[in-house]
Design an enzyme around this catalytic site. Structure first.
Site, PDB file in Angstrom:
ATOM      1  CG  ASP A   8     -26.865 -36.941  44.145  1.00 37.77           C
ATOM      2  OD1 ASP A   8     -27.270 -36.297  43.158  1.00 37.77           O
ATOM      3  OD2 ASP A   8     -26.049 -36.485  44.968  1.00 37.77           O
ATOM      4  CG  ASP A 129     -17.421 -32.778  38.910  1.00 38.65           C
ATOM      5  OD1 ASP A 129     -18.238 -31.845  38.811  1.00 38.65           O
ATOM      6  OD2 ASP A 129     -17.701 -33.951  38.604  1.00 38.65           O
TER       7      ASP A 129
END
Length: 236
Positions: A8, A129
């Site tokens: 990330d 998500d």
């Protein structure tokens, strides 16, 4: 089941967040160094996310992500800030194996079908998500309805796979929440890669039992709570 170590990227650095909140950031140096570390430990795939892109700055970290794609030779799925067909096409034409379409897919589900028809469904992953059972969008700041309903819709639009991220347990290193994972996997026939809370070999065994298509490993891996070689051995 395929294992995806996470890389990330926030402001050019490899980081891990808790629940997607910037103030919880823990930095782990160069994204490329992290990627090479996991490849050296046996990874055959990477999960690369442009966090600045997810927070609305789509052009941030582009050079860093290009460098990652060009400098590695493993399967790469990439997301964060992919807001249009041209964004997705740029990465796919560069050589990214699969792009993750999140917020853009909730705003225009047809983007999944159009990209799948052009590039093949196996290269198009829809992001599901979840926060409190609802799909979370716009950097996990907003919600837009039941995740299972969206999962089914994305499959109908032609997505070749789903990325299910449970924001409620993301980064906590406290284990997965089985029920929402089971519900999403049970609502579709396409592979579901699971992210959020994967912290132990027991978590991996549960995902194998649920027939998850893959697992993303983040904070627990970076903090040394689990070993990538041990995980790869477990799932063989």
């Amino acid at each position: 089941m395929k294992i995806f170590p996470a890389v990330d990227i926030l402001e050019g650095r490899c980081v891990q967040l808790v629940g997607g909140k910037r103030e919880t950031e823990k930095a782990y140096g160069s994204p490329l160094a992290s990627a090479i570390r996991w490849i050296d430990e046996g990874a055959t795939a990477l999960h690369i996310i442009n966090l600045d892109g997810a927070f609305g700055h789509a052009q941030a970290n582009v050079d860093v992500m290009y460098d990652l794609v060009r400098s590695t030779d493993v399967f790469i799925q990439l997301g964060g800030g992919i807001r249009s067909e041209s964004d997705a096409a740029g990465w796919l034409n560069l050589g990214v194996d699969r792009v993750i379409i999140g917020t853009a897919a909730t705003e225009d589900p047809g983007i999944i079908r159009r990209l799948s028809e052009e590039f093949g469904s196996d290269r198009i992953m829809a992001g599901v998500d979840a926060r409190g059972g609802e799909i979370a969008t716009h950097g996990w700041e907003k919600t837009a309805g039941d995740v299972s309903v969206w999962a089914t819709r994305f499959e109908e639009e032609g997505a070749g796979s789903l990325l299910f991220t449970n924001v409620d347990v993301e980064g906590l290193c406290a284990g997965i929440a089985r029920e929402p994972i089971e519900r999403v996997i049970g609502s579709v026939k396409i592979p579901v890669v699971v992210s959020g809370g994967v912290s132990t070999l027991t978590d991996l065994r549960i995902l194998l039992e649920l027939r998850a298509g893959g697992a993303v490993l983040g904070s627990a891996l970076y903090q040394g709570l689990i070993s990538l070689p041990d995980i790869l051995k477990e799932i063989q």
